[in-house]
Design an enzyme around this catalytic site. Structure first.
Site, mmCIF file in Angstrom:
data_model
loop_
_atom_site.group_PDB
_atom_site.id
_atom_site.type_symbol
_atom_site.label_atom_id
_atom_site.label_comp_id
_atom_site.label_asym_id
_atom_site.label_seq_id
_atom_site.Cartn_x
_atom_site.Cartn_y
_atom_site.Cartn_z
ATOM 1 N N LEU A 8 0.859 -1.187 0.000
ATOM 2 C CA LEU A 8 0.000 0.000 0.000
ATOM 3 C C LEU A 8 0.893 1.235 0.000
ATOM 4 O O LEU A 8 1.417 1.643 1.033
ATOM 5 C CB LEU A 8 -0.920 -0.021 1.219
ATOM 6 C CG LEU A 8 -1.653 -1.358 1.475
ATOM 7 C CD1 LEU A 8 -2.566 -1.248 2.685
ATOM 8 C CD2 LEU A 8 -2.436 -1.801 0.241
ATOM 9 N N GLY A 77 -8.057 5.379 3.135
ATOM 10 C CA GLY A 77 -7.762 4.365 4.132
ATOM 11 C C GLY A 77 -7.166 3.095 3.556
ATOM 12 O O GLY A 77 -7.193 2.844 2.345
ATOM 13 N N THR A 78 -6.654 2.258 4.464
ATOM 14 C CA THR A 78 -5.991 1.015 4.055
ATOM 15 C C THR A 78 -6.961 0.037 3.403
ATOM 16 O O THR A 78 -6.606 -0.664 2.451
ATOM 17 C CB THR A 78 -5.328 0.353 5.259
ATOM 18 O OG1 THR A 78 -6.307 0.147 6.294
ATOM 19 C CG2 THR A 78 -4.199 1.218 5.811
ATOM 20 N N ASN A 169 -0.833 -3.832 16.608
ATOM 21 C CA ASN A 169 -0.951 -4.156 15.191
ATOM 22 C C ASN A 169 0.161 -3.458 14.416
ATOM 23 O O ASN A 169 0.397 -2.264 14.588
ATOM 24 C CB ASN A 169 -2.322 -3.690 14.683
ATOM 25 C CG ASN A 169 -2.497 -3.931 13.199
ATOM 26 O OD1 ASN A 169 -2.018 -4.919 12.663
ATOM 27 N ND2 ASN A 169 -3.207 -3.025 12.536
ATOM 28 N N LYS A 349 39.135 14.477 -13.244
ATOM 29 C CA LYS A 349 37.805 14.267 -13.817
ATOM 30 C C LYS A 349 37.921 13.615 -15.188
ATOM 31 O O LYS A 349 38.658 14.108 -16.049
ATOM 32 C CB LYS A 349 37.087 15.620 -13.951
ATOM 33 C CG LYS A 349 35.658 15.518 -14.460
ATOM 34 C CD LYS A 349 35.317 16.627 -15.437
ATOM 35 C CE LYS A 349 35.578 16.194 -16.857
ATOM 36 N NZ LYS A 349 35.149 17.165 -17.887
ATOM 37 N N HIS A 361 49.955 18.053 -5.347
ATOM 38 C CA HIS A 361 49.213 19.147 -4.729
ATOM 39 C C HIS A 361 48.752 20.165 -5.772
ATOM 40 O O HIS A 361 49.431 20.450 -6.746
ATOM 41 C CB HIS A 361 50.037 19.880 -3.654
ATOM 42 C CG HIS A 361 51.506 19.818 -3.853
ATOM 43 N ND1 HIS A 361 52.377 19.436 -2.869
ATOM 44 C CD2 HIS A 361 52.278 20.052 -4.945
ATOM 45 C CE1 HIS A 361 53.619 19.455 -3.323
ATOM 46 N NE2 HIS A 361 53.575 19.821 -4.578
ATOM 47 N N ALA A 421 58.663 25.247 -15.442
ATOM 48 C CA ALA A 421 57.667 25.851 -14.553
ATOM 49 C C ALA A 421 57.176 27.176 -15.121
ATOM 50 O O ALA A 421 57.912 27.913 -15.773
ATOM 51 C CB ALA A 421 58.277 26.068 -13.169
#
Length: 460
Positions: A8, A77-78, A169, A349, A361, A421
């Site tokens: 349900l 309702g159920t 219940n 990525k 780093h 660099a």
């Protein structure tokens, strides 16, 4: 006789305070309804029926063709929800397991035990109950002197004696299809809410049919999840259960109460997981790996003797002997080679790296194929985006990339290349090449006084 299941799952879940259907809410990153369907599939049930209503397309998108669907346009309702399935199930020989869609911890072995008790006792209607020392909020099971269930009374309707009853219940039932569903049409809604309740079937069936019960031993398995606090309780239960299972299988966990492991994660014996670590999705972690602290891994493979600390790894592979972190980010099918070093504040990525490559780093490696024994100096960037499209960078073996180097893609760097660099490289470099792409330094002696105002001297 065949076994069926009826879940349900039509309600909105107003106490969740969200537009997401209650049964679609994630628990440990997996929708609630997934837990239910998976456990029913592992049981003796042959066909699953879902009663859907609010945003049914969301739930159908999760479950897909693993269940058949019936629809409850109004949530009355159920009993009313069960009525939606009655035209189908009333024609099928067998028994049906009925449960709410917000009880995600139910276990397949418990489901099969319920069917066994139902059949062994010749029951037509089996009510699954639980014993709570504090039963507040639950409907109470009222029995006669012979122990036969006479009715289920909701707490708001219970008298002082009934409120002292500790058997409650759970909202879970096993029913004989033809007997139960043929009587559903006799339910009435003569109550304050004008709804139809399965609990009222006790009154309709107790005279001519056999009503029995099954008391569940672990109350947590029948816990209803109606709000976000209850979700946290369900997650805590699952976390403890999953972590215990891994630890008993040889996985070391430091402060396991801070560690979250998803249901589908595979961890080999000999792995160590440190505090504040979350591992989810279809992740595999192999023996000898050390993960955490403060690490998230999702849908990834971590090979033997890998160390991942203070980092995020999503949809990626980290191969044997590599260290990742602190504060690294691997995503979108990054494939990190053996014995690499991916250090602090490095993002990789949609790229692969060969054996013994290092970015220790402050580097970005995106849309790249990187060879073996490559060294990325601090501040190195593969510049993959031109404002419209992403472009590829190819780097050969034994390449030294100096600090603060930009590689403007698309570009190919050959083997045994040295890049000075501070270079911004825009052209391919052949094997054994040396590249320097920066302005020549000019130094003017005794010139800074024209650029920097002298600081006033402090008074003695």
């Amino acid at each position: 006789m065949k076994n069926y299941a009826l879940v349900l799952a039509a309600g909105k879940g107003t106490r969740m305070k969200s537009d997401i259907p209650k049964v679609a809410f994630p628990i440990l990153r997996k929708p609630m309804i997934e837990y239910i369907v998976e456990n029913i599939e592992k049981s003796s049930v042959e066909e699953i029926y879902l009663v859907l209503g609010y945003k049914r397309e969301v739930v159908e998108g999760i479950v897909k063709d693993r269940a058949k669907y019936v629809y409850q346009e109004e949530q009355l309702g159920t009993g009313h929800a069960a009525m939606m399935a009655a035209p189908v199930l009333s024609k099928l020989d067998g028994n049906t397991f009925i449960m709410p869609g917000d009880v995600p911890l139910i276990w397949y072995k418990s489901i099969d035990r319920m069917f066994a008790v139902h059949e062994d006792n010749g029951n037509d209607f089996t009510i699954v109950t639980a014993h709570y020392e504090d039963p507040e909020g639950y409907g109470r099971i009222v029995r006669n002197e012979q122990g036969v269930i006479q009715r289920i009374v909701e707490e708001k309707d219970a008298n002082d004696f009934e409120k002292e009853i500790k058997e409650v219940n759970t909202g879970i039932y096993i029913v004989n299809n033809k007997k139960f569903f043929s009587l559903l049409k006799n339910l009435n809604n003569n109550n304050a809410k004008g709804e139809y309740y399965i609990t009222d079937m006790v009154e309709l069936m107790k005279k001519d049919y056999k009503i029995g019960s099954y008391m569940i031993k672990n109350n947590s398995l029948a816990m209803g999840v109606n709000d976000l606090y209850a979700i946290s309780k369900a997650e805590k239960y699952l976390r403890e259960y999953i972590n215990k299972d891994h630890m008993l299988n040889g996985v070391s966990m430091i402060n396991p109460e801070t560690i979250t492991i998803g249901h589908n994660v595979i961890i080999e014996p000999g792995v160590t997981i440190n505090p504040n670590t979350t591992i989810t999705g279809d992740t595999v972690i192999k023996a000898g790996a050390i993960v955490g602290p403060n690490t998230e891994i999702h849908n990834s493979r971590i090979d033997s003797h890998v160390v991942v600390r203070h980092s995020l790894v999503y949809d990626s592979i980290v191969r044997e002997g590599t260290t990742v972190g602190p504060f690294a980010h691997l995503r979108d099918h990054a494939d990190i080679g053996t014995h690499n070093r991916i250090g602090n504040f490095v993002e990789v990525k949609k790229s692969s790296t060969g054996h013994n490559t290092k970015a220790s780093h402050l580097a970005y490696i995106g849309d790249s194929v990187v060879g073996e024994s490559v060294n990325f100096g601090c501040g190195s960037v593969t510049v993959n985006y031109d404002g419209k499209l992403k472009h590829k960078t190819e780097i050969g073996d034994n390449v030294f990339i100096g600090c603060n180097t930009n590689l403007i893609a698309p570009i190919k760097i050959g083997d045994n290349v040295f890049i000075a660099a501070g270079s911004t490289v825009t052209k391919d470099i052949p094997d054994n090449g040396f590249a320097i792409a920066r302005s020549r330094q000019v130094t003017k002696e005794d010139y800074s006084k024209y650029l920097i105002s002298p600081k006033p001297k402090k008074e003695e």
